[in-house]
Enzyme design. Structure first.
Site, PDB file in Angstrom:
ATOM      1  N   TYR A 294       2.494   2.066   6.576  1.00  0.00           N
ATOM      2  CA  TYR A 294       2.926   3.012   7.494  1.00  0.00           C
ATOM      3  C   TYR A 294       3.823   2.329   8.350  1.00  0.00           C
ATOM      4  O   TYR A 294       3.863   1.426   9.226  1.00  0.00           O
ATOM      5  CB  TYR A 294       1.498   3.246   8.618  1.00  0.00           C
ATOM      6  CG  TYR A 294       1.768   4.089   9.847  1.00  0.00           C
ATOM      7  CD1 TYR A 294       3.075   4.857  10.138  1.00  0.00           C
ATOM      8  CD2 TYR A 294       0.826   4.568  10.675  1.00  0.00           C
ATOM      9  CE1 TYR A 294       3.093   5.497  11.057  1.00  0.00           C
ATOM     10  CE2 TYR A 294       1.034   5.053  11.815  1.00  0.00           C
ATOM     11  CZ  TYR A 294       2.064   5.489  12.166  1.00  0.00           C
ATOM     12  OH  TYR A 294       2.092   6.484  13.064  1.00  0.00           O
TER      13      TYR A 294
ATOM     14  N   LYS B 283       3.951   5.601   4.585  1.00  0.00           N
ATOM     15  CA  LYS B 283       3.908   6.941   5.326  1.00  0.00           C
ATOM     16  C   LYS B 283       5.126   6.210   6.312  1.00  0.00           C
ATOM     17  O   LYS B 283       4.886   5.297   6.856  1.00  0.00           O
ATOM     18  CB  LYS B 283       2.855   7.239   6.248  1.00  0.00           C
ATOM     19  CG  LYS B 283       2.990   8.270   7.276  1.00  0.00           C
ATOM     20  CD  LYS B 283       2.084   7.961   8.456  1.00  0.00           C
ATOM     21  CE  LYS B 283       2.664   8.832   9.532  1.00  0.00           C
ATOM     22  NZ  LYS B 283       1.931   9.059  10.991  1.00  0.00           N
TER      23      LYS B 283
END
Lengths: 352, 352, 352, 352
Positions: free
Chosen positions: B157, B184
């Site tokens: 992330y 992400k």
């Protein structure tokens, strides 16, 4: 309609913009070839203009960041526009010129804009003031006054990496001025680009959005943008124009494929050397005598530029536009000599 | 194939990822409702999960930034995943859970990942370490060790606004690890997203790219992305899922139209108040009792939140998903009382 | 006087701060030794406290950034304070403890502050919330509420590199709260430090200013500051205390000379490795078994730490506090083996 | 000694710097008065030079950032230096001129430096190139080449807020060039200033360090700095020179007291309006006709400048250097009219 919704009661005269006038397409922010005396090489510049026009470029964008406007004198900047404006009109061609216009103060910038208007330029691109930090209120005032005093359409140029930002709200408050006809955004901030289009379009549909971030031309056009100022279009105009036209026609898959293909070439030209040396190398690959830049390079930088020039040539060769460099493009076997050079350098560093 | 190209000779056992396993779609980084005692309101949390599943969300993403993981205790974070994992499986439903997993040190993070594996989560999302600046070499080492010791797939992330960046080259060097299955990206940097896909896809086609920047979900999907973690999907799941599905089907014009329609709603929730208070307001509009956040708000902030809640309700009402607030959404006529309040405030400020 | 000028009408009871209570001097933000199982090594921690007290440190500052509070669990953080508070009081010593206090939410932070009050700590140091960006209004509200609910004096800790900033105006608006007794500033921004003292002193003369930027302790004391939290004081407490005392006595030339002498040591510990590994290396040089940090290091980082440990030992040896490392400190002749290693690495890189 | 340790074997001829030549003291980066036609007002400029010299300023620093060099044309910049150099020599005065020298490219900068040498300037101050980001290798190359081709001593000017940074290591690698005699640092980063002095002094003791950050002149001198370029010295030369001289004499307490006294004046001039409008206001307070700046101000900015001019006059009056403004400096009673104006503005905003 756009003109009429600007309600500040100023004497906006003749101009009533329409969608037909809208600036759109790919404008090449080209470099300026220099001769052996480090002066503008006008012959080569004219040859460069012809090459771009013949390869289908929509318009020219001289005196941009890639064109190193800060490293030219005021009179040289004017001369560049004279040459480009003249050459684009040769033999009945009609290629719009978006002329970079930034001078030391607002009076000189107005004079320059008006001079470029007389030369027949389509519009002037103007950055927000740089060097001194400035409030958005002052940025807005600057563009407003400039627009009111100029006889040439104005495209704002947002490049917050180098200058004061032109914030979204400032764009919105300026977008209905009849002389301010668009924005070129080089901020890399795509959400910002989308949001600005969303806010401006209902106020003035024919306001132009050009993207200056080469990696995302295709998605910007898909989302409704009007084109871009793409330095890579100087090096591979055939490829960039094809990509842009496919995106305009909604042939998304084909356009995206090309967008991905050119990413490596963009990367090496943009970040392989101090900007804009990579693009100078690219133009050399396409056969132009660009001369030596005015910002002197260290020995290490010059060595590096030789190396990336080779890489660029290999990449452009993949598109079938030039021949591969002598020795070929197989990077696997680095020769013994190179290894020796690097080893020497390491030992030299240890000695220090 | 992907597994086999990871050649460091470690005992990678059972796992052989395939395109069928690929994580894709819209994962909702939902908030956690709190009760009157400021504890997790599990009944409301289960109701929230049901609401999201019933409105077609692809997956759940508890303990994300929107889920305020830093403001929960370690045991509360585990409890959130227990409840969400249990509720998503109710009545034979199969909704993947991407569980935010970041603990104080690597041993605790490994334990947490393995605990979430046992709970049946699809993967754990892990940010790069925060608070302390760190070299990319250390960031890479961190993920590598974490991946080697965990029994749960890992989605990196990237959110450099809050933590150390995960640089493009670091992603490239980690993407072939069988346990690291995706990234992400919430950096807002779309050129970066494009470039990373370009570099990773040839190495590992089934590596997942989820975008965390809500304003550009549609262009990211068009350019080949796999979906996103979109906090707005908590407030208008019907709208976001429709937009995503249209983009996947290549119905670009319809998808883009919705993307533009939701920009104002995104803006007010994202920037109208200290993050993530705007999303808490949005969930209230959808009928959930979210309780009071643990980061206390000033009186001015609370007043502001009341105001943006009304705005959000008006925006969601435009999609036909809730009723407009009492008093309607016509913002034109501000009442006399409001003017008086502001005037008083101005005079009070002058008195100081 | 300070208490009385806080006019918000809240029931500020017992406390009436005086200049005599003022926190001043050098507080050591020490690290926490870990044992073979990566748990807190309490015996070594007590030995470390004794060493600092015996070398004349003014106070201890456990659970600071150097103390890696984010990498300990909640209960470990409490345990560190228990051990340090107990050990500083041994044998009738009276050494103030400034305890780093930051937990997941305000309720837990209040509990922690009150627990540290019961342990006899002098004050708690609290950073502004991190990870989530926050308005200054919210930062102010956070400290205000915390101060009103805590039974322990509070020192604000400004470190905008890692957390939300505590802006000058926020400090000014909080400085008259009787529970908020000072600020520790690690922003490197010395003009800011000067300006804040200028604004706060007339409002509350006994408000404490501690600098966290090790390179400028001497000028900060000369300009009226009250001391600092200086991680280098863990490694060379004798030197830092001497420098501080000279500066307090107005012996500027002698103090400045030492300030310049320690700059290289500060630099290698602060930037020679990922923070705070350089300080761990420094404590090792002073004979402590610090164990292995919880943030795992890459092989390259570990090699680097070995190298800077040697450098630190040479620097500390120059002050006569430890012996030079085996092999001596003459860096001139790098051995053949090192050259070979680097050459191999270069060739390996070319192979890639 | 300094010249001899520069071992690159270049023909460094005549120059052998000594401590006696060292540049030190307060140099005023003054503004340029403009007349009604927005041209340089030479009469007023000469009067301004006289005023500074008569009030004891060490030297003049025309064409600095405060002097708005980017808003003058190339020939205007030359004219400013001609006038200032001539006026500083009037009547046998010997006041060194440090001339800001930055032109569009290196050839023009060399010409300018040599022209200023002929005019008798002591040195030229040169910023690192701006607008285009640049590697430190290129920054170093730029200064090196410039120094080798110029007949005028060069002071590097580090202002990373506006231009490329000149990193500490770059300063160290350049400091032994005989033509490069000092650095002016406006980075606000005092630890950096201390560290740079620490690294450069052993290599070249007579290298000059001037601070450009007005809030910390006193501590910089105490720590061994050589003075500063202080824009506030244009407005209150008597005060700044007294403060500097006290600091040089080691009368720390008196010097610090003045440093604190001028902080509010510095703040209002530096940040009360777009830079450098606050300093233009300050010069007006001292009785100079500065004219209207070339960067046009919005109506709101102009209103604001009127307001801060009054504040500046009150502050300068406190030093007994000018009379207070008509109406006095008691800010307590804001008149009814002002309240009405603000109320109208609020209502107007609500109407929008």
């Amino acid at each position: 309609m756009a003109g009429s919704c600007y309600t500040r009661g100023l004497p906006y005269l003749e101009k009533e913009a329409t969608m037909a006038d809208k600036i759109q397409g790919i404008f090449c922010p080209h470099m300026v070839p220099l001769d052996a005396a480090n002066a503008i090489d006008e012959t080569e510049l004219r040859r460069l203009v012809d090459y771009l026009v013949e390869h289908g470029i929509t318009g020219l964008y001289p005196n941009g960041s890639t064109g190193e406007f800060t490293r030219l004198t005021e009179s040289e900047r004017r001369r560049v526009i004279e040459v480009v404006a003249d050459q684009t009109r040769r033999a009945g061609r009609s290629v719009p010129v978006l002329a970079g216009a930034y001078e030391a103060n607002i009076d000189m910038t107005v004079d320059t804009m008006n001079y470029y208007a007389d030369l027949g330029c389509r519009a002037g691109a103007v950055i927000a003031p740089y060097y001194y930090p400035m409030s958005q209120d002052s940025v807005r005032t600057y563009f407003e006054e400039l627009a009111e005093r100029s006889r040439l359409d104005l495209v704002m140029y947002n490049i917050p990496q180098f200058t004061n930002e032109i914030a979204v709200d400032t764009v919105v408050s300026l977008c209905q001025h009849p002389r301010i006809v668009g924005i070129k955004d080089s901020s890399r901030d795509f959400p910002r680009y989308i949001v600005t289009m969303h806010k401006v379009r209902p106020l003035r549909p024919e306001f132009t959005f050009l993207i200056g971030c080469e990696e995302i031309l295709v998605p910007s056009v898909i989302m409704g943008g009007d084109g871009g100022t793409i330095a890579t279009s100087g090096v591979v105009p055939e490829v960039i124009m094809k990509m842009y036209n496919l995106a305009r026609e909604g042939r998304i898959e084909e356009a995206s494929k090309i967008q991905y293909q050119v990413l490596d070439l963009i990367a090496v030209m943009l970040t392989g050397a101090d900007f804009p040396e990579g693009f100078r190398a690219g133009m050399t690959v396409r056969g132009f005598n660009m001369g030596r830049g005015r910002q002197h390079q260290s020995a290490a930088s010059q060595l590096n530029i030789e190396s990336i020039t080779r890489t660029i040539q290999c990449m452009v060769a993949e598109h079938g536009l030039v021949s591969p460099p002598a020795g070929g493009c197989d990077l696997a076997n680095v020769d013994e000599q190179t290894v020796q050079q690097i080893v020497s350098r390491v030992i030299a560093q240890l000695d220090r």
